[in-house]
Design a protein around this motif. Structure first.
Motif, PDB file in Angstrom:
ATOM      1  N   GLY A  53       7.811   9.772  -5.919  1.00 13.57           N
ATOM      2  CA  GLY A  53       6.579   9.023  -6.046  1.00 13.57           C
ATOM      3  C   GLY A  53       6.130   8.363  -4.762  1.00 13.57           C
ATOM      4  O   GLY A  53       6.770   8.482  -3.714  1.00 13.57           O
ATOM      5  N   VAL A  54       5.019   7.665  -4.900  1.00 11.10           N
ATOM      6  CA  VAL A  54       4.423   6.926  -3.795  1.00 11.10           C
ATOM      7  C   VAL A  54       4.386   5.456  -4.203  1.00 11.10           C
ATOM      8  O   VAL A  54       3.894   5.112  -5.283  1.00 11.10           O
ATOM      9  CB  VAL A  54       2.998   7.433  -3.500  1.00 11.10           C
ATOM     10  CG1 VAL A  54       2.365   6.637  -2.372  1.00 11.10           C
ATOM     11  CG2 VAL A  54       3.014   8.922  -3.168  1.00 11.10           C
ATOM     12  N   ALA A  55       4.917   4.609  -3.325  1.00  8.97           N
ATOM     13  CA  ALA A  55       4.983   3.176  -3.616  1.00  8.97           C
ATOM     14  C   ALA A  55       3.779   2.452  -3.033  1.00  8.97           C
ATOM     15  O   ALA A  55       3.325   2.747  -1.929  1.00  8.97           O
ATOM     16  CB  ALA A  55       6.268   2.591  -3.044  1.00  8.97           C
ATOM     17  N   ASP A  56       3.302   1.507  -3.798  1.00 13.88           N
ATOM     18  CA  ASP A  56       2.251   0.597  -3.358  1.00 13.88           C
ATOM     19  C   ASP A  56       2.870  -0.792  -3.341  1.00 13.88           C
ATOM     20  O   ASP A  56       3.725  -1.105  -4.175  1.00 13.88           O
ATOM     21  CB  ASP A  56       1.071   0.657  -4.340  1.00 13.88           C
ATOM     22  CG  ASP A  56      -0.046  -0.282  -3.945  1.00 13.88           C
ATOM     23  OD1 ASP A  56      -0.428  -0.294  -2.761  1.00 13.88           O
ATOM     24  OD2 ASP A  56      -0.543  -1.006  -4.829  1.00 13.88           O
ATOM     25  N   LEU A  57       2.458  -1.618  -2.409  1.00 14.40           N
ATOM     26  CA  LEU A  57       2.945  -2.992  -2.336  1.00 14.40           C
ATOM     27  C   LEU A  57       1.796  -3.920  -2.723  1.00 14.40           C
ATOM     28  O   LEU A  57       0.984  -4.300  -1.878  1.00 14.40           O
ATOM     29  CB  LEU A  57       3.453  -3.299  -0.917  1.00 14.40           C
ATOM     30  CG  LEU A  57       4.602  -2.413  -0.434  1.00 14.40           C
ATOM     31  CD1 LEU A  57       4.916  -2.696   1.030  1.00 14.40           C
ATOM     32  CD2 LEU A  57       5.827  -2.608  -1.301  1.00 14.40           C
ATOM     33  N   PRO A  58       1.705  -4.248  -4.021  1.00 16.94           N
ATOM     34  CA  PRO A  58       0.631  -5.154  -4.454  1.00 16.94           C
ATOM     35  C   PRO A  58       0.700  -6.472  -3.692  1.00 16.94           C
ATOM     36  O   PRO A  58       1.764  -6.893  -3.243  1.00 16.94           O
ATOM     37  CB  PRO A  58       0.913  -5.373  -5.939  1.00 16.94           C
ATOM     38  CG  PRO A  58       1.705  -4.179  -6.353  1.00 16.94           C
ATOM     39  CD  PRO A  58       2.536  -3.831  -5.142  1.00 16.94           C
ATOM     40  N   GLU A  59      -0.431  -7.106  -3.569  1.00 10.27           N
ATOM     41  CA  GLU A  59      -0.499  -8.375  -2.853  1.00 10.27           C
ATOM     42  C   GLU A  59       0.480  -9.380  -3.444  1.00 10.27           C
ATOM     43  O   GLU A  59       0.616  -9.489  -4.665  1.00 10.27           O
ATOM     44  CB  GLU A  59      -1.922  -8.922  -2.920  1.00 10.27           C
ATOM     45  CG  GLU A  59      -2.129 -10.156  -2.086  1.00 10.27           C
ATOM     46  CD  GLU A  59      -3.574 -10.620  -2.108  1.00 10.27           C
ATOM     47  OE1 GLU A  59      -3.791 -11.838  -2.058  1.00 10.27           O
ATOM     48  OE2 GLU A  59      -4.471  -9.763  -2.177  1.00 10.27           O
TER      49      GLU A  59
ATOM     50  N   VAL B  90       6.265   2.807 -12.324  1.00 10.30           N
ATOM     51  CA  VAL B  90       7.501   2.032 -12.286  1.00 10.30           C
ATOM     52  C   VAL B  90       7.233   0.789 -11.447  1.00 10.30           C
ATOM     53  O   VAL B  90       6.709   0.879 -10.342  1.00 10.30           O
ATOM     54  CB  VAL B  90       8.653   2.852 -11.663  1.00 10.30           C
ATOM     55  CG1 VAL B  90       9.904   2.010 -11.522  1.00 10.30           C
ATOM     56  CG2 VAL B  90       8.931   4.097 -12.493  1.00 10.30           C
ATOM     57  N   LEU B  91       7.621  -0.361 -11.983  1.00  3.62           N
ATOM     58  CA  LEU B  91       7.460  -1.630 -11.287  1.00  3.62           C
ATOM     59  C   LEU B  91       8.838  -2.188 -10.956  1.00  3.62           C
ATOM     60  O   LEU B  91       9.714  -2.237 -11.814  1.00  3.62           O
ATOM     61  CB  LEU B  91       6.700  -2.623 -12.165  1.00  3.62           C
ATOM     62  CG  LEU B  91       6.493  -4.019 -11.609  1.00  3.62           C
ATOM     63  CD1 LEU B  91       5.626  -3.996 -10.349  1.00  3.62           C
ATOM     64  CD2 LEU B  91       5.849  -4.911 -12.670  1.00  3.62           C
TER      65      LEU B  91
ATOM     66  N   PRO C 227       5.549   5.175   2.398  1.00  8.22           N
ATOM     67  CA  PRO C 227       5.547   4.819   0.973  1.00  8.22           C
ATOM     68  C   PRO C 227       6.230   5.825   0.052  1.00  8.22           C
ATOM     69  O   PRO C 227       6.258   5.610  -1.163  1.00  8.22           O
ATOM     70  CB  PRO C 227       4.052   4.722   0.657  1.00  8.22           C
ATOM     71  CG  PRO C 227       3.431   5.746   1.559  1.00  8.22           C
ATOM     72  CD  PRO C 227       4.246   5.666   2.848  1.00  8.22           C
ATOM     73  N   GLN C 228       6.795   6.893   0.595  1.00  9.31           N
ATOM     74  CA  GLN C 228       7.446   7.906  -0.241  1.00  9.31           C
ATOM     75  C   GLN C 228       8.790   7.397  -0.756  1.00  9.31           C
ATOM     76  O   GLN C 228       9.580   6.854   0.007  1.00  9.31           O
ATOM     77  CB  GLN C 228       7.665   9.195   0.553  1.00  9.31           C
ATOM     78  CG  GLN C 228       6.392   9.800   1.108  1.00  9.31           C
ATOM     79  CD  GLN C 228       5.423  10.209   0.025  1.00  9.31           C
ATOM     80  OE1 GLN C 228       5.799  10.815  -0.977  1.00  9.31           O
ATOM     81  NE2 GLN C 228       4.162   9.877   0.212  1.00  9.31           N
ATOM     82  N   VAL C 229       9.039   7.583  -2.049  1.00  8.10           N
ATOM     83  CA  VAL C 229      10.299   7.157  -2.656  1.00  8.10           C
ATOM     84  C   VAL C 229      10.826   8.231  -3.598  1.00  8.10           C
ATOM     85  O   VAL C 229      10.088   9.101  -4.049  1.00  8.10           O
ATOM     86  CB  VAL C 229      10.165   5.834  -3.452  1.00  8.10           C
ATOM     87  CG1 VAL C 229       9.688   4.703  -2.568  1.00  8.10           C
ATOM     88  CG2 VAL C 229       9.254   5.996  -4.647  1.00  8.10           C
ATOM     89  N   VAL C 230      12.116   8.132  -3.874  1.00  7.08           N
ATOM     90  CA  VAL C 230      12.739   8.867  -4.972  1.00  7.08           C
ATOM     91  C   VAL C 230      13.473   7.827  -5.795  1.00  7.08           C
ATOM     92  O   VAL C 230      14.156   6.955  -5.250  1.00  7.08           O
ATOM     93  CB  VAL C 230      13.716   9.959  -4.472  1.00  7.08           C
ATOM     94  CG1 VAL C 230      14.452  10.589  -5.657  1.00  7.08           C
ATOM     95  CG2 VAL C 230      12.979  11.020  -3.675  1.00  7.08           C
TER      96      VAL C 230
ATOM     97  N   VAL D 144       5.433   1.951  -8.165  1.00  9.67           N
ATOM     98  CA  VAL D 144       5.636   3.358  -7.829  1.00  9.67           C
ATOM     99  C   VAL D 144       4.823   4.228  -8.773  1.00  9.67           C
ATOM    100  O   VAL D 144       4.982   4.149  -9.990  1.00  9.67           O
ATOM    101  CB  VAL D 144       7.127   3.753  -7.894  1.00  9.67           C
ATOM    102  CG1 VAL D 144       7.288   5.245  -7.619  1.00  9.67           C
ATOM    103  CG2 VAL D 144       7.945   2.923  -6.917  1.00  9.67           C
ATOM    104  N   ARG D 145       3.965   5.039  -8.177  1.00  7.91           N
ATOM    105  CA  ARG D 145       3.183   6.022  -8.936  1.00  7.91           C
ATOM    106  C   ARG D 145       3.915   7.357  -8.831  1.00  7.91           C
ATOM    107  O   ARG D 145       3.998   7.952  -7.751  1.00  7.91           O
ATOM    108  CB  ARG D 145       1.774   6.156  -8.374  1.00  7.91           C
ATOM    109  CG  ARG D 145       0.916   7.203  -9.105  1.00  7.91           C
ATOM    110  CD  ARG D 145      -0.455   7.348  -8.473  1.00  7.91           C
ATOM    111  NE  ARG D 145      -0.436   7.524  -7.040  1.00  7.91           N
ATOM    112  CZ  ARG D 145      -0.234   8.676  -6.398  1.00  7.91           C
ATOM    113  NH1 ARG D 145      -0.011   9.784  -7.073  1.00  7.91           N
ATOM    114  NH2 ARG D 145      -0.274   8.725  -5.078  1.00  7.91           N
TER     115      ARG D 145
END
Length: 141
Positions: free
Chosen positions: A88-94, A51-52, A68-71, A133-134
């Protein structure tokens, strides 16, 4: 091989996949540094695996830098009979690596962007922070 989170042979999972591709709003819940939840509705793009979301550099981003944990929850449960929840786990792309000008995102939100007199590029000036979000678990009923 990793098991897919959605089994599209199940009608409820196929419906969840359809809604993830077509619904316009999803709620994202993050955790503030003091442990309190933070929940807001956002536009999103589902690519079949992730999810973006695009955000202002605000509370969501501050929270995700700490945890980084999300629902995620789709906006409408159709009276409680069509629930889709994603842990999921969120990543913050550059910053600047992906923007709302991304063709799939700009196409999905074309009518909304036009209603605000935005383009993907102009939206990206304010909503400049991508969140990827993965999913680790998807629950549907």
């Amino acid at each position: 091989m990793e098991q897919p989170l959605l089994d599209l042979s199940k009608p409820s999972h196929a419906r969840a996949e359809e809604r993830l591709r077509n619904d316009l709003m999803i709620w994202i819940s993050t955790v503030r540094p003091d442990g309190r939840p933070h929940l807001v509705p956002v536009w999103f793009l589902w690519d079949g695996e992730n999810v973006l979301v695009f955000s202002k550099p605000d509370q969501k981003i501050r929270n995700l830098k700490q945890n980084p944990q999300v629902v995620l929850a789709l906006d409408d449960t159709k009276g409680g009979d069509d629930v889709v929840l994603i842990e999921g786990v969120a990543d913050l792309p550059e910053h600047g690596t992906v923007t709302p000008a991304l063709p799939a995102y700009a196409e999905e939100y074309a009518a909304r962007l036009a209603a605000y007199n935005w383009t993907g590029e102009s939206m990206g000036e304010e909503y400049s922070e991508p969140i990827a979000v993965r999913p680790t678990r998807i629950r549907v009923w």
